[in-house]
Motif scaffolding. Structure first.
Motif, PDB file in Angstrom:
ATOM      1  N   GLY A 237     -25.284  21.102   9.623  1.00 57.20           N
ATOM      2  CA  GLY A 237     -23.909  21.156   9.153  1.00 57.20           C
ATOM      3  C   GLY A 237     -22.943  20.359  10.006  1.00 57.20           C
ATOM      4  O   GLY A 237     -21.844  20.022   9.563  1.00 57.20           O
ATOM      5  N   LEU A 238     -23.356  20.031  11.238  1.00 57.08           N
ATOM      6  CA  LEU A 238     -22.494  19.246  12.115  1.00 57.08           C
ATOM      7  C   LEU A 238     -22.459  17.771  11.716  1.00 57.08           C
ATOM      8  O   LEU A 238     -21.551  17.037  12.117  1.00 57.08           O
ATOM      9  CB  LEU A 238     -22.987  19.335  13.572  1.00 57.08           C
ATOM     10  N   LEU A 239     -23.419  17.310  10.926  1.00 60.57           N
ATOM     11  CA  LEU A 239     -23.620  15.880  10.709  1.00 60.57           C
ATOM     12  C   LEU A 239     -22.500  15.200   9.934  1.00 60.57           C
ATOM     13  O   LEU A 239     -22.200  14.032  10.165  1.00 60.57           O
ATOM     14  CB  LEU A 239     -24.961  15.654  10.006  1.00 60.57           C
ATOM     15  N   THR A 240     -21.888  15.912   8.998  1.00 55.81           N
ATOM     16  CA  THR A 240     -20.837  15.306   8.182  1.00 55.81           C
ATOM     17  C   THR A 240     -19.570  16.153   8.245  1.00 55.81           C
ATOM     18  O   THR A 240     -19.640  17.352   8.534  1.00 55.81           O
ATOM     19  CB  THR A 240     -21.270  15.176   6.712  1.00 55.81           C
ATOM     20  N   PRO A 241     -18.410  15.563   7.931  1.00 55.65           N
ATOM     21  CA  PRO A 241     -17.176  16.357   7.938  1.00 55.65           C
ATOM     22  C   PRO A 241     -17.199  17.505   6.948  1.00 55.65           C
ATOM     23  O   PRO A 241     -16.521  18.515   7.156  1.00 55.65           O
ATOM     24  CB  PRO A 241     -16.096  15.329   7.562  1.00 55.65           C
ATOM     25  N   VAL A 242     -17.968  17.369   5.864  1.00 55.85           N
ATOM     26  CA  VAL A 242     -18.006  18.411   4.835  1.00 55.85           C
ATOM     27  C   VAL A 242     -19.190  19.353   5.018  1.00 55.85           C
ATOM     28  O   VAL A 242     -19.422  20.224   4.186  1.00 55.85           O
ATOM     29  CB  VAL A 242     -18.056  17.775   3.426  1.00 55.85           C
ATOM     30  N   GLY A 243     -19.936  19.183   6.107  1.00 56.06           N
ATOM     31  CA  GLY A 243     -21.133  19.991   6.289  1.00 56.06           C
ATOM     32  C   GLY A 243     -20.847  21.443   6.622  1.00 56.06           C
ATOM     33  O   GLY A 243     -21.674  22.309   6.365  1.00 56.06           O
ATOM     34  N   SER A 244     -19.681  21.719   7.199  1.00 56.65           N
ATOM     35  CA  SER A 244     -19.343  23.078   7.608  1.00 56.65           C
ATOM     36  C   SER A 244     -17.827  23.212   7.673  1.00 56.65           C
ATOM     37  O   SER A 244     -17.137  22.246   8.036  1.00 56.65           O
ATOM     38  CB  SER A 244     -19.971  23.372   8.984  1.00 56.65           C
ATOM     39  N   PRO A 245     -17.278  24.379   7.336  1.00 58.31           N
ATOM     40  CA  PRO A 245     -15.820  24.547   7.380  1.00 58.31           C
ATOM     41  C   PRO A 245     -15.174  24.192   8.717  1.00 58.31           C
ATOM     42  O   PRO A 245     -14.109  23.563   8.724  1.00 58.31           O
ATOM     43  CB  PRO A 245     -15.629  26.029   7.036  1.00 58.31           C
ATOM     44  N   PRO A 246     -15.771  24.543   9.871  1.00 57.16           N
ATOM     45  CA  PRO A 246     -15.125  24.167  11.134  1.00 57.16           C
ATOM     46  C   PRO A 246     -14.927  22.663  11.283  1.00 57.16           C
ATOM     47  O   PRO A 246     -13.974  22.230  11.938  1.00 57.16           O
ATOM     48  CB  PRO A 246     -16.097  24.707  12.198  1.00 57.16           C
ATOM     49  N   ASN A 247     -15.829  21.873  10.699  1.00 58.40           N
ATOM     50  CA  ASN A 247     -15.675  20.423  10.789  1.00 58.40           C
ATOM     51  C   ASN A 247     -14.376  19.967  10.149  1.00 58.40           C
ATOM     52  O   ASN A 247     -13.636  19.148  10.702  1.00 58.40           O
ATOM     53  CB  ASN A 247     -16.848  19.720  10.106  1.00 58.40           C
ATOM     54  N   LEU A 248     -14.108  20.482   8.965  1.00 60.04           N
ATOM     55  CA  LEU A 248     -12.889  20.098   8.257  1.00 60.04           C
ATOM     56  C   LEU A 248     -11.646  20.599   8.982  1.00 60.04           C
ATOM     57  O   LEU A 248     -10.632  19.906   9.069  1.00 60.04           O
ATOM     58  CB  LEU A 248     -12.925  20.649   6.835  1.00 60.04           C
ATOM     59  N   ILE A 249     -11.739  21.815   9.503  1.00 62.16           N
ATOM     60  CA  ILE A 249     -10.592  22.377  10.227  1.00 62.16           C
ATOM     61  C   ILE A 249     -10.320  21.558  11.490  1.00 62.16           C
ATOM     62  O   ILE A 249      -9.193  21.127  11.746  1.00 62.16           O
ATOM     63  CB  ILE A 249     -10.854  23.842  10.595  1.00 62.16           C
ATOM     64  N   GLY A 250     -11.368  21.355  12.295  1.00 63.11           N
ATOM     65  CA  GLY A 250     -11.198  20.613  13.535  1.00 63.11           C
ATOM     66  C   GLY A 250     -10.725  19.197  13.297  1.00 63.11           C
ATOM     67  O   GLY A 250      -9.810  18.710  13.978  1.00 63.11           O
ATOM     68  N   ARG A 251     -11.331  18.517  12.328  1.00 63.85           N
ATOM     69  CA  ARG A 251     -10.929  17.135  12.051  1.00 63.85           C
ATOM     70  C   ARG A 251      -9.469  17.082  11.596  1.00 63.85           C
ATOM     71  O   ARG A 251      -8.698  16.226  12.047  1.00 63.85           O
ATOM     72  CB  ARG A 251     -11.829  16.515  10.982  1.00 63.85           C
TER      73      ARG A 251
END
Length: 541
Positions: A237-251
């Motif tokens: 899930g870390l691999l793409t911005p949409v892979g996990s909710p935290p990615n989208l939040i952090g980005r």
């Protein structure tokens, strides 16, 4: 050597475990409330939930009455957030409901107007997950993920070793979870994983490696396979911005605070080495702590071949699902591909990036499932609305409430106050120290709350902390974003943990021990690799 003759088998049939019934006879996913708990476990769960009803309001009221040096809106927000965290830990109510209670309390207490508080529910990230969940629902219904899993397992040599089977499932999970919800990925692959485990357990029983009346849900190979699915989804899930909710939040928080743009391609270039390193560490940890009882297998390849033959050729619905998924992924990646050739300053890239918003692409891709017909004569779509409506709305609500709390922490200034306090009282005075602090705190919070909530709480604290110390916030914020997807020790840490724990094949002690070791190793990997990768893609200030 164990006697496996027909006469001996008949004599022991009354006490011989029915492996397939034990592993495949029930539902793939069983929530914790559906588990057959021991009296001790039941007593603990009942006490935990009962405590939540009283501790959550008590701690919120107590903190609200304390004479702390905070602005009134900050004080009330902190009180509500503490109460919500207790609700998330103790689960007297479902976790999404706990978040909604907190949102309601914020408005009722006058921290902010309802329109401002609820605005994040209309954000593009909400639509990204709605679309992605609908696509995942179609993939589950029409067996796409199972086909992918069986294809990989049918590759030469994979099905002959328990180690290769476990690693193969980990790779499949990582790849799928990069684009599909981690929870949906694990849920889709679980039936195949249990089928493979049933074959392995049956072979062990027939060879006399285990007792006739053994418990197939307590095998180390089963725990390793299930935990590889759960943890592999978090890693992938870390691999793409949409892979996990935290990615989208952090980005989103980093982009807003720093005035920079983190493209899809930049994220993947930055995350790929981290994911690869995490997967290697995961495999080593899994096999050292949950060493399979048997290494070499005979029969799994036959099982996979039988399952693939039983599936037959893909029907129209499955093909339509692949088309919809492929269109979505293509449109998600198109701006990144354009940026590689034309640059991020080109008019073409700006046009593509503005028009192909990730949330809009997700819902348009999902809409194809209702347009492409499964049976044109009957006007039957690939996915009906009643089927699509079964997506995990709880996760979407939780995601929305996590965004709300993150936004309110920033709007009220509470995040900056906490960050400044941490800087003054914890001796966090350098970029390296802040990065370690960010990663450790994110992992600790994600163990007891959702990873979405962890990112929404920690990243808004880290950014002003860095700004107050005149340190570039990108590295610590990215470390906190990645670390928020961790949380491997408890079933409540992530939905995928709950799913694999719900199969009964992962004893709590094994999950805590394996998860704790992976947490520590993951923090070390993030702290050492994130600064290098952020500098490599040119995001550092």
């Amino acid at each position: 050597m164990t006697d496996t003759s027909p006469i001996s088998w008949a004599r022991d049939a009354s006490r011989r475990t029915d492996v397939r019934s034990a592993l495949l006879g029930g539902k793939t996913f069983r929530s914790l409330s559906e588990q057959k708990l021991s009296p001790r476990e039941e007593k603990f769960e009942r006490a935990r939930q009962t405590a939540g009803f009283f501790v959550a309001p008590a701690i919120a009221i107590l903190f609200a009455l304390l004479p702390v040096n905070l602005e009134p809106d900050q004080h009330l927000l902190a009180s509500v957030l503490l109460g919500v965290i207790v609700l998330w830990i103790c689960e007297p109510v479902p976790i999404p409901v706990g978040g909604l209670i907190g949102v309601g309390a914020i408005v009722v207490l006058g921290v902010a107007p309802a329109g401002d508080v609820l605005a994040p529910f209309g954000s593009t990230t909400i639509f990204t997950f709605i679309g992605a969940f609908i696509l995942a629902q179609a993939m589950l219904k029409h067996g796409i993920a199972q086909r992918v899993a069986l294809f990989v397992l049918s590759l030469p040599g994979v099905g002959r070793s328990t180690y290769r089977v476990i690693i193969a499932f980990g790779v499949i999970t990582c790849v799928l979870s990069a684009f599909v919800s981690n929870t949906a990925t694990v849920a889709m692959l679980m039936p195949t994983a249990l089928g493979i485990l049933a074959v392995i357990a049956q072979l062990m029983q027939d060879r006399g490696i285990v007792k006739e009346d053994f418990d197939p849900l307590r095998l180390r190979v089963g725990a390793a396979l299930m935990l590889m699915l759960a943890y592999g989804a978090s890693v992938g899930g870390l691999l793409t911005p949409v892979g996990s909710p935290p990615n989208l939040i952090g980005r989103g928080l980093i982009e807003e605070a720093m005035g920079i743009r983190i493209s899809f391609a930049q994220w993947m270039v930055m995350a790929f080495p981290i994911c690869l390193g995490m997967f290697i560490v995961l495999a080593a940890t899994m096999f050292l702590l949950n060493r399979p009882e048997v290494r070499r297998l005979d029969g799994v390849e036959d099982y996979v071949r039988e399952q693939r033959e039983a599936q037959g050729p893909m029907d129209r619905a499955a093909k339509n699902t692949i088309i919809a998924f492929g269109v979505t992924i293509t449109l998600w990646l198109l701006p990144a591909v354009v940026s590689l050739f034309a640059g991020t300053d080109s008019e073409l890239y700006i046009f593509m990036d503005d028009r192909l918003d990730e949330g809009i692409v997700a819902v348009l891709g999902a809409s194809l499932l209702f347009i492409l017909p499964k049976d044109w004569a009957k006007r039957e779509p690939t996915l009906t609305w009643s089927e699509a409506a079964k997506i995990d709305w709880g996760t979407i609500l939780l995601f929305g409430t996590g965004i709300i709390f993150g936004s309110m922490l920033a709007d009220t200034g509470l995040a900056e106050t906490i960050g400044t306090g941490a800087s003054e009282n914890l001796g966090v005075t350098s970029l390296a120290a802040i990065t370690v602090f960010s990663a450790v705190l994110a992992v600790l919070i994600s163990e007891t709350t959702s990873n979405t909530a962890a990112a929404a709480v920690i990243v808004p604290i880290v950014i002003p902390l860095c700004q107050a110390m005149e340190v570039d916030p990108v590295v610590p914020a990215m470390a906190a974003t990645f670390a928020a997807s961790f949380g491997f020790m408890l079933p409540v840490s992530t939905p995928q943990n709950a799913i694999v724990y719900g199969t009964g094949a992962v004893p709590m002690v094994r999950m805590i021990r394996t998860g704790a070791v992976f947490d520590v190793l993951g923090i070390i990997l993030i702290v050492t690799m994130v600064p290098v990768m952020v500098g490599l893609v040119g995001l550092s200030g």
